[in-house]
Design an enzyme around this catalytic site. Structure first.
Site, PDB file in Angstrom:
ATOM      1  N   LYS A  79      -2.368   0.866   0.347  1.00 31.21           N
ATOM      2  CA  LYS A  79      -3.730   1.453  -0.602  1.00 31.21           C
ATOM      3  C   LYS A  79      -3.404   2.548  -1.351  1.00 31.21           C
ATOM      4  O   LYS A  79      -2.836   3.507  -0.686  1.00 31.21           O
ATOM      5  CB  LYS A  79      -5.009   1.710   0.405  1.00 31.21           C
ATOM      6  N   SER A 154     -13.955  -0.148  -0.099  1.00 31.39           N
ATOM      7  CA  SER A 154     -13.199   0.197  -1.224  1.00 31.39           C
ATOM      8  C   SER A 154     -11.848  -0.498  -1.219  1.00 31.39           C
ATOM      9  O   SER A 154     -11.096  -0.308  -2.267  1.00 31.39           O
ATOM     10  CB  SER A 154     -13.063   1.712  -0.983  1.00 31.39           C
ATOM     11  N   SER A 178     -14.803   0.202   4.638  1.00 32.88           N
ATOM     12  CA  SER A 178     -13.931  -0.139   3.460  1.00 32.88           C
ATOM     13  C   SER A 178     -12.622  -1.070   3.891  1.00 32.88           C
ATOM     14  O   SER A 178     -11.929  -1.433   2.907  1.00 32.88           O
ATOM     15  CB  SER A 178     -13.362   1.201   2.793  1.00 32.88           C
TER      16      SER A 178
END
Length: 485
Positions: A79, A154, A178
């Site tokens: 990420k 997210s 997330s």
């Protein structure tokens, strides 16, 4: 079977037996990326070419090794809010668009020690603020199961990459859901460990008391392998726990007889899609047939989790994001007459709408006259939520809930309604508020879209979650179900 469809465990065995070379593994994933990445757009920075070169170096190195490191030649996506030395780390924000960190996050260092291969930095909602990856400053990532829908957020890029077979695993971060919510939307396994289990050093902070790095995988076994590697005390993160890390693979292949599973009534309420409720309860019944005991429980304060979360998280964000001012690094506005104007223009041009909304919410909650009414009250609610979990864990070993109230929604559907967007995390935020571990595992499909079931454990008891999840995935295995792309 193509190599890109295989798990970490399977690839590891093939490489150890010298049946395949690391370069063959990486080339298979690189080809898959070439074929489908254009449709889903999971990478902010696609590193597949560098990955192929790195794998060729590992090919040459393997003959000199007496023992092969655990992730030797294994591709993993990261990420883009986790620091990678020499590799752009943007947080999907204009303000950090060209930022290249001079250091690695602790989790990256631990993966490097095991000779992993990074495949790319994945897209996210800007600064991890969002539930759909539509808040990225660059582009929207699409759900591999339906390209008109969101992958969740997210960590949408990481979930989509694992779901589509661009990597067998990815790292993400989870502040209020997330990892678990996008894992549910994309039909993969997502684990948020206990707060403090994994070092946050090098994770760009959103809400420091809630953030935790975790994993996306296709199998529970791979989750255990990765958790073994990334867990443990880190002198660079004072909030990382000085707790012994068990071998999580020891929790695999065990029966679940006598394990008490709590079913909280507050998580099966109006607003939960009826088909999802049915699938989750069917899954609970399957576990009961395996010898687990289902226990009805009540956690009354959890229904206030969303309200409290959206005061605490933005408050911490408004403080954490004060550092982006255009002075030392990151984007700087070009047209200004004095220092104050440079600050305000840089932040105005550099941050997106959702980030600004949360900074303003947080600053308001912390301002004098409102601090007691909002922030302090939210912290008291947080304590009550923690106590709800601890009370529940006196009578059960693990808690089972839906991960999300519905399946992935259409791109654009909730963009103009932030409150509706916030509610997609209604079943996940309380886990962060209490600091306990939570995992989403696929439990079926509704209209061709994946549905996730959430398992919540006692603090530092990821082992029992892995044990129950592993047993469930042996009964209902979705690890070889790939979306048609």
């Amino acid at each position: 079977m193509e190599l890109w469809k295989r798990s970490i465990k399977e690839l590891k065995e093939l490489i150890e037996k010298k049946e395949v070379k690391p370069s063959e593994v990486i080339e298979s994933f690189a080809q898959r990326t070439k074929d489908v990445e254009v449709k889903i757009k999971s990478y902010v920075t696609d590193l597949t070419e560098q990955a192929v070169e790195r794998a060729k170096q590992l090919d040459e190195k393997i003959s000199d090794l007496s023992e092969i490191p655990e992730l030797f030649g294994i591709p993993i996506a990261i990420k883009d809010n986790i620091s990678t030395e020499g590799i752009r780390t943007t947080c999907s924000s204009k303000i950090l668009e060209n930022y290249v960190p001079p250091f690695d996050a602790t989790v990256i260092k631990r993966l490097k020690d095991k000779e992993y291969v990074i495949t790319g930095k994945t897209n996210l909602d800007e600064f991890a603020m969002g539930s759909s990856t539509e808040n990225s400053a660059f582009f929207v990532t699409r759900n591999p199961w339906d390209l008109d829908r969101v992958p969740g957020g997210s960590s949408g890029g990481s979930a989509a990459a694992v779901s589509a077979g661009l990597a067998p695993a990815a790292l993400g971060s989870d502040t209020g859901g997330s990892i678990r919510q996008p894992a549910a939307f994309c039909g993969v396994i997502g684990l948020k460990p206990t707060y403090g289990r994994v070092s946050r050093y090098g994770l760009v902070a959103f809400a420091s008391s809630l953030d935790q790095i975790g994993t996306f995988t296709r199998t529970v076994e791979d989750t255990a392998i990765l958790l073994n590697i990334i867990s443990g005390k880190d002198p660079k993160d004072s909030t990382s726990a000085d707790r012994e890390v068990p071998d999580f693979t020891k929790f695999l292949d065990k029966d679940i007889k006598g394990i008490k599973i709590g079913i909280p009534e507050e998580f099966f309420v109006e607003g939960l899609d009826s088909q999802i409720k049915e699938l989750v309860m069917e899954s609970a019944k399957l576990l009961e047939k395996e010898g687990a005991e289902l226990v009805s429980i009540s956690m009354p304060t959890t229904k206030y989790a969303i309200e409290a979360y959206y005061i605490i998280a933005p408050s911490e964000a408004s403080s954490n994001l004060a550092r982006y001012d255009g002075v030392r690094y990151g984007f700087r506005a070009s047209d200004y007459s004095d220092l104050e104007e440079m600050y305000s223009k840089t932040r105005d041009e550099g941050f997106g709408a959702e980030v600004k909304r949360r900074i303003m919410l947080g600053t308001y909650s912390l301002s004098s006259g409102y601090y007691d009414a909002y922030y302090l009250k939210a912290q008291k609610v947080r304590t009550l939520i923690y106590q709800d979990f601890m009370k529940a864990f006196e009578s059960v070993d693990i808690i089972l809930t839906p991960t999300t109230p519905d399946v992935a929604f259409r791109i654009g559907e909730k963009v103009d309604d932030p409150l509706q967007m916030y509610l997609s995390d209604i079943f996940t935020v309380s886990v962060n508020m209490a600091g306990v571990p939570g995992m989403s595992i696929p439990c079926g499909f509704k209209d061709g879209l994946p549905v996730g079931m959430q398992l919540i454990g006692k603090p530092f008891d990821e082992g029992t979650i892995i044990q129950v999840a592993d047993r469930f995935t042996k009964l209902k295995d979705f690890s070889k179900d790939f979306p048609q792309l």
